[in-house]
Scaffold this active site. Structure first.
Site, PDB file in Angstrom:
ATOM      1  N   ARG A   1     -39.115 -38.967   0.992  1.00 39.38           N
ATOM      2  CA  ARG A   1     -40.263 -38.098   0.762  1.00 39.38           C
ATOM      3  C   ARG A   1     -40.280 -37.876  -0.805  1.00 39.38           C
ATOM      4  O   ARG A   1     -39.246 -38.035  -1.588  1.00 39.38           O
ATOM      5  CB  ARG A   1     -39.628 -36.530   1.179  1.00 39.38           C
ATOM      6  CG  ARG A   1     -39.935 -36.565   2.616  1.00 39.38           C
ATOM      7  CD  ARG A   1     -39.430 -35.158   3.190  1.00 39.38           C
ATOM      8  NE  ARG A   1     -38.124 -34.706   2.992  1.00 39.38           N
ATOM      9  CZ  ARG A   1     -37.627 -33.979   2.169  1.00 39.38           C
ATOM     10  NH1 ARG A   1     -38.477 -33.479   1.219  1.00 39.38           N
ATOM     11  NH2 ARG A   1     -36.315 -33.602   1.973  1.00 39.38           N
TER      12      ARG A   1
ATOM     13  N   TYR B   1     -43.728 -43.372   4.589  1.00 43.09           N
ATOM     14  CA  TYR B   1     -42.344 -42.887   5.155  1.00 43.09           C
ATOM     15  C   TYR B   1     -42.456 -41.694   6.055  1.00 43.09           C
ATOM     16  O   TYR B   1     -43.399 -40.708   5.968  1.00 43.09           O
ATOM     17  CB  TYR B   1     -41.581 -42.297   3.753  1.00 43.09           C
ATOM     18  CG  TYR B   1     -40.327 -41.652   3.968  1.00 43.09           C
ATOM     19  CD1 TYR B   1     -39.116 -42.628   4.377  1.00 43.09           C
ATOM     20  CD2 TYR B   1     -40.160 -40.524   4.151  1.00 43.09           C
ATOM     21  CE1 TYR B   1     -38.184 -41.914   4.806  1.00 43.09           C
ATOM     22  CE2 TYR B   1     -38.889 -39.638   4.094  1.00 43.09           C
ATOM     23  CZ  TYR B   1     -38.013 -40.542   4.654  1.00 43.09           C
ATOM     24  OH  TYR B   1     -36.795 -40.003   5.136  1.00 43.09           O
TER      25      TYR B   1
ATOM     26  N   GLY C   1     -41.036 -38.928   6.554  1.00 46.82           N
ATOM     27  CA  GLY C   1     -41.067 -37.239   6.002  1.00 46.82           C
ATOM     28  C   GLY C   1     -42.610 -37.205   5.646  1.00 46.82           C
ATOM     29  O   GLY C   1     -43.051 -35.989   5.554  1.00 46.82           O
TER      30      GLY C   1
ATOM     31  N   LYS D   1     -42.062 -32.475   8.905  1.00 48.05           N
ATOM     32  CA  LYS D   1     -42.105 -31.548   7.985  1.00 48.05           C
ATOM     33  C   LYS D   1     -43.300 -30.782   7.821  1.00 48.05           C
ATOM     34  O   LYS D   1     -43.175 -29.766   7.465  1.00 48.05           O
ATOM     35  CB  LYS D   1     -41.603 -32.348   6.693  1.00 48.05           C
ATOM     36  CG  LYS D   1     -40.356 -33.158   6.866  1.00 48.05           C
ATOM     37  CD  LYS D   1     -39.063 -32.255   7.206  1.00 48.05           C
ATOM     38  CE  LYS D   1     -37.804 -33.094   7.029  1.00 48.05           C
ATOM     39  NZ  LYS D   1     -36.560 -32.311   7.628  1.00 48.05           N
TER      40      LYS D   1
ATOM     41  N   HIS E   1     -35.506 -25.049   8.834  1.00 46.82           N
ATOM     42  CA  HIS E   1     -35.069 -26.362   8.677  1.00 46.82           C
ATOM     43  C   HIS E   1     -33.671 -26.237   9.249  1.00 46.82           C
ATOM     44  O   HIS E   1     -32.664 -26.259   8.615  1.00 46.82           O
ATOM     45  CB  HIS E   1     -34.834 -26.811   7.230  1.00 46.82           C
ATOM     46  CG  HIS E   1     -34.666 -28.232   6.951  1.00 46.82           C
ATOM     47  ND1 HIS E   1     -34.094 -28.602   5.626  1.00 46.82           N
ATOM     48  CD2 HIS E   1     -34.970 -29.206   7.974  1.00 46.82           C
ATOM     49  CE1 HIS E   1     -33.974 -29.809   5.735  1.00 46.82           C
ATOM     50  NE2 HIS E   1     -34.255 -30.299   6.999  1.00 46.82           N
TER      51      HIS E   1
ATOM     52  N   SER F   1     -31.123 -31.617   3.313  1.00 45.50           N
ATOM     53  CA  SER F   1     -31.284 -33.010   3.695  1.00 45.50           C
ATOM     54  C   SER F   1     -29.736 -33.918   3.640  1.00 45.50           C
ATOM     55  O   SER F   1     -29.173 -33.941   2.568  1.00 45.50           O
ATOM     56  CB  SER F   1     -32.280 -33.888   3.139  1.00 45.50           C
ATOM     57  OG  SER F   1     -33.517 -32.879   3.339  1.00 45.50           O
TER      58      SER F   1
ATOM     59  N   CYS G   1     -26.977 -33.763   4.810  1.00 45.56           N
ATOM     60  CA  CYS G   1     -25.537 -32.928   4.526  1.00 45.56           C
ATOM     61  C   CYS G   1     -24.853 -33.012   5.648  1.00 45.56           C
ATOM     62  O   CYS G   1     -23.913 -32.175   5.887  1.00 45.56           O
ATOM     63  CB  CYS G   1     -25.635 -31.662   4.116  1.00 45.56           C
ATOM     64  SG  CYS G   1     -25.367 -31.339   2.201  1.00 45.56           S
TER      65      CYS G   1
ATOM     66  N   ASP H   1     -32.785 -30.856  13.472  1.00 46.16           N
ATOM     67  CA  ASP H   1     -33.431 -30.816  12.257  1.00 46.16           C
ATOM     68  C   ASP H   1     -34.357 -29.385  11.869  1.00 46.16           C
ATOM     69  O   ASP H   1     -34.334 -28.999  10.992  1.00 46.16           O
ATOM     70  CB  ASP H   1     -34.395 -32.052  11.857  1.00 46.16           C
ATOM     71  CG  ASP H   1     -34.632 -32.173  10.343  1.00 46.16           C
ATOM     72  OD1 ASP H   1     -33.881 -31.813   9.577  1.00 46.16           O
ATOM     73  OD2 ASP H   1     -35.979 -32.432  10.277  1.00 46.16           O
TER      74      ASP H   1
ATOM     75  N   ASN I   1     -31.162 -44.022   2.163  1.00 45.48           N
ATOM     76  CA  ASN I   1     -32.312 -43.085   3.088  1.00 45.48           C
ATOM     77  C   ASN I   1     -32.661 -44.091   4.310  1.00 45.48           C
ATOM     78  O   ASN I   1     -33.840 -43.893   4.770  1.00 45.48           O
ATOM     79  CB  ASN I   1     -33.481 -42.496   2.135  1.00 45.48           C
ATOM     80  CG  ASN I   1     -34.010 -41.430   2.855  1.00 45.48           C
ATOM     81  OD1 ASN I   1     -33.006 -40.735   3.639  1.00 45.48           O
ATOM     82  ND2 ASN I   1     -35.343 -41.331   2.835  1.00 45.48           N
ATOM     83  N   SER I   2     -32.190 -45.019   4.747  1.00 43.96           N
ATOM     84  CA  SER I   2     -32.615 -45.854   5.838  1.00 43.96           C
ATOM     85  C   SER I   2     -32.656 -44.965   7.197  1.00 43.96           C
ATOM     86  O   SER I   2     -31.618 -44.215   7.247  1.00 43.96           O
ATOM     87  CB  SER I   2     -32.172 -47.334   5.943  1.00 43.96           C
ATOM     88  OG  SER I   2     -30.555 -46.971   5.983  1.00 43.96           O
ATOM     89  N   ARG I   3     -33.147 -45.176   8.128  1.00 48.09           N
ATOM     90  CA  ARG I   3     -33.310 -44.315   8.998  1.00 48.09           C
ATOM     91  C   ARG I   3     -33.390 -44.795  10.454  1.00 48.09           C
ATOM     92  O   ARG I   3     -33.840 -45.962  10.505  1.00 48.09           O
ATOM     93  CB  ARG I   3     -34.549 -43.432   8.999  1.00 48.09           C
ATOM     94  CG  ARG I   3     -34.760 -42.456   7.818  1.00 48.09           C
ATOM     95  CD  ARG I   3     -33.950 -41.200   7.869  1.00 48.09           C
ATOM     96  NE  ARG I   3     -34.041 -40.422   6.553  1.00 48.09           N
ATOM     97  CZ  ARG I   3     -33.971 -39.052   6.593  1.00 48.09           C
ATOM     98  NH1 ARG I   3     -33.976 -38.411   7.836  1.00 48.09           N
ATOM     99  NH2 ARG I   3     -33.885 -38.441   5.369  1.00 48.09           N
TER     100      ARG I   3
ATOM    101  N   GLY J   1     -15.391 -33.625  13.242  1.00 46.94           N
ATOM    102  CA  GLY J   1     -15.155 -33.028  14.405  1.00 46.94           C
ATOM    103  C   GLY J   1     -14.293 -31.757  13.873  1.00 46.94           C
ATOM    104  O   GLY J   1     -14.334 -30.951  14.803  1.00 46.94           O
TER     105      GLY J   1
END
Ligand code: OXD
Ligand code: MN
Length: 577
Positions: free
Chosen positions: A67, A195, A197, A204, A224, A246, A248, A273, A363-365, A487
């Site tokens: 973004r 991209y 976002g 978003k 969010h 984002s 985290c 999200d 930041n690959s998705r 966990g």
């Protein structure tokens, strides 16, 4: 007579000049055709179909991987209504300046009309959008992320209002890239980026920036936040909505698998999200996940960190900017197994083990259907929220968990969350910034008014959720994380649920209620009492400095800041002595 939708389509087509206009129905055959066309054009690569059936890889332009907040604008009529934390452009100027970039932008391309619903089909909480785009990659992603196609069109024909989203790849140059939101018109314009976002406008742009404005007008919340259900061994389920900046670990928390020590507990994933929350007749806030898919960060995802995500992305998924193994499987830093000797990196270049460059972009998705997640909750139409959690990535200052004294204090806690920036934003990584409710880049109006709206919602909902703050990222002096995370965070969630049920020990501190010694189950954890004390520690000096930072941050909002926010800060200072 042509409908409002048809008139808008004609208008856009005459400006952008596409070769043809195609209305998407969302069908399987349409999707298959688009995938074939993209493969023929070389913009999509088929992955190993034996191991990853119906999965594909897309490589974006290397300058278009995240973004771009500095190119994202709120175009409200009055600048003050966008507030000091948003970029602003006057609507008329925006339309002239960015309108020029849309002129002829779709020449030689197909213009896709993508009707979609955010939220389940038929839900009173759902909303409709239409995205016009010249990117087939956007279309196939929107099909995963939203309820796309015919049902949305039917809803519009039946009179549903819709949010207009206009998107063109333009020439992909960051110099001619803009993501614009017109909150009064409920309209989005995005040009120059493919991209997620910036280009999947339902996410978003609509579900947060435009929806936050709608939510304020209509007395609900667009946040969010991930949504999870925690089912106890006795079969009691509490739902929690949690806001983190984002990257985290939101997706990991949303899909948490209780470790062996938490026998009998089960976690249900509702969303990873975004949450839309409406007050119910029972006085509680009820949440839906407006999305139908996950657009998750790939690096760091493995069967160890997130087994559910790994299972989710095994089929029908699109990977963007990950690396590629020699046998055509997606690869990223942190995935299971040894690092291969040779790979193809996210830009399509040969990569060798030991290279200083990453094989997958940080930041690959993955874009994957939510329904494929093994822990997916069947409660698509809404769940009652017991607790809100705000979280930040803080090496110091914030304890592992704290509970706000009451709703207004919780709003103050949410409004003052600070965190360190990540690779999901372009720009420097690791800089501390204040990120109220993790909404800083996503609030479609003046955040001072947004705080006011949150305060107001505490009176609209008669039984609002309790509010908590967590920090999984506390470090010792050597820079090592002192809480195991992943966990094991289940142990903290259990304390939160206990508190919601009117149980669970807590002691007062100047910043809120922290768990009593021993109130968090640590059985089976290798963690000494000193570390446990450090996790609960509240340093008055640190918090005085924090309150000063909050004062600076609040100062930005001038007289627009609700006085209750100032009162809360004064009360904190008083408690600190
Ligand atoms: C996201 C983000 O992609 O917050 O979810 O950046
Ligand atoms: Mn997000």
């Amino acid at each position: 007579m042509p409908s409002a939708l048809e008139r808008w389509i004609d208008e856009v087509a005459s400006v952008t000049g596409p070769n043809s206009v195609y209305w998407c129905d969302g069908s399987q055959s349409e999707n298959a055709r688009l995938l074939r066309e993209m493969m023929a054009a070389g913009t999509l690569l088929e992955l190993n179909q034996r191991q990853y059936p119906d999965c594909y890889l897309h490589r974006s332009d290397p300058s278009d991987v995240a973004r771009t907040e500095h190119l994202t604008f709120i175009c409200s009529r009055e600048q003050i209504d966008s507030g000091p934390t948003n970029n602003w452009m006057a609507p008329a100027e925006a339309k002239t300046k960015v309108g020029a970039l849309f002129k002829g932008a779709m020449r030689g391309r197909t213009m896709y009309v993508v009707p979609y619903i955010m939220g389940p089909v038929g839900s009173p909480f759902s909303k409709v959008g239409v995205e016009i785009t010249d990117s087939p990659y956007v279309v196939v992603n929107m099909r995963i992320m939203t309820r796309m196609g015919t049902p949305a069109l039917r809803a519009i024909e039946a009179g549903a209002e819709f949010v207009k989203g206009l998107h063109s790849l333009g020439d992909l140059s960051p110099d001619r890239r803009f993501v614009l939101h017109f909150p009064e018109e409920k309209m989005i314009w995005s040009v120059g980026s493919g991209y997620g976002g910036n280009a999947l406008l339902g996410k978003k742009c609509f579900a947060l920036r435009i929806a936050s404005v709608q939510a304020r007008e209509e007395n609900w919340l667009a946040e969010h936040m991930l949504i999870v259900g925690l089912e106890s061994p006795e079969g009691e389920t509490h739902y929690i909505a949690a806001a983190f900046p984002s990257a985290c670990g939101k997706t990991n928390l949303a899909m948490l698998i209780p470790p062996a020590s938490q026998k009998g507990w089960k976690v249900w994933t509702v969303g990873d999200d975004i949450a839309w929350l409406h007050p119910g007749a029972d006085g509680r806030l009820w949440a839906i996940n407006p999305e139908a898919g996950f657009f998750g960060v790939a690096p760091g995802t493995s069967t160890k960190t997130n087994r559910n995500a790994m299972a989710t992305v095994q089929a029908n998924s699109i990977f963007t900017n990950v690396g590629l193994t020699e046998d055509n499987c997606p690869w990223w830093e942190g995935i299971d197994g040894p690092v291969p000797e040779r790979l193809t990196d996210w830009r399509g270049r040969p990569w060798q083990k030991g290279s200083t460059e990453k094989a997958a972009h940080p930041n690959s998705r993955f874009t994957a259907p939510a329904i494929q997640c093994p822990s997916i909750s069947p409660k698509f139409n809404g769940v009652p929220i017991s607790a809100f959690i705000f979280g930040g990535r803080r090496a110091r200052v914030a304890p592992l968990v704290l509970e706000a004294f009451n709703w207004n204090h919780g709003v103050f806690v949410g409004a003052t969350v600070a965190s360190e920036t990540t690779a999901a934003q372009s720009g420097a990584v690791g800089v501390v910034r204040r990120d109220p409710m993790a909404m800083l880049p996503f609030c479609g109006y003046n955040m001072a008014d947004y705080f006011g709206h949150w305060l107001h919602m505490g009176t609209v909902a008669r039984r609002p959720p309790k509010i908590f703050h967590v920090n999984w990222f506390r470090q010792n002096d050597e820079g090592r994380f002192i809480w195991p995370g992943f966990g094991e965070n289940m142990r903290v969630l259990r304390w939160i649920v206990e508190r919601c049920a009117g149980r669970g020990g807590a002691v007062e501190s100047p910043i809120g209620l922290v768990p009593d010694k021993g109130a968090i189950d640590t059985q089976g954890l290798e963690i000494d009492t000193q570390t446990l004390d450090d996790l609960r520690a509240v340093s008055k000096d640190d918090w005085r400095a924090e309150a000063a930072g909050v004062g600076d941050f609040f100062g930005k909002f001038g007289s627009r800041l609700p006085s209750e926010m100032r009162n809360q800060r004064a009360a904190l200072l008083a408690r600190l002595g």
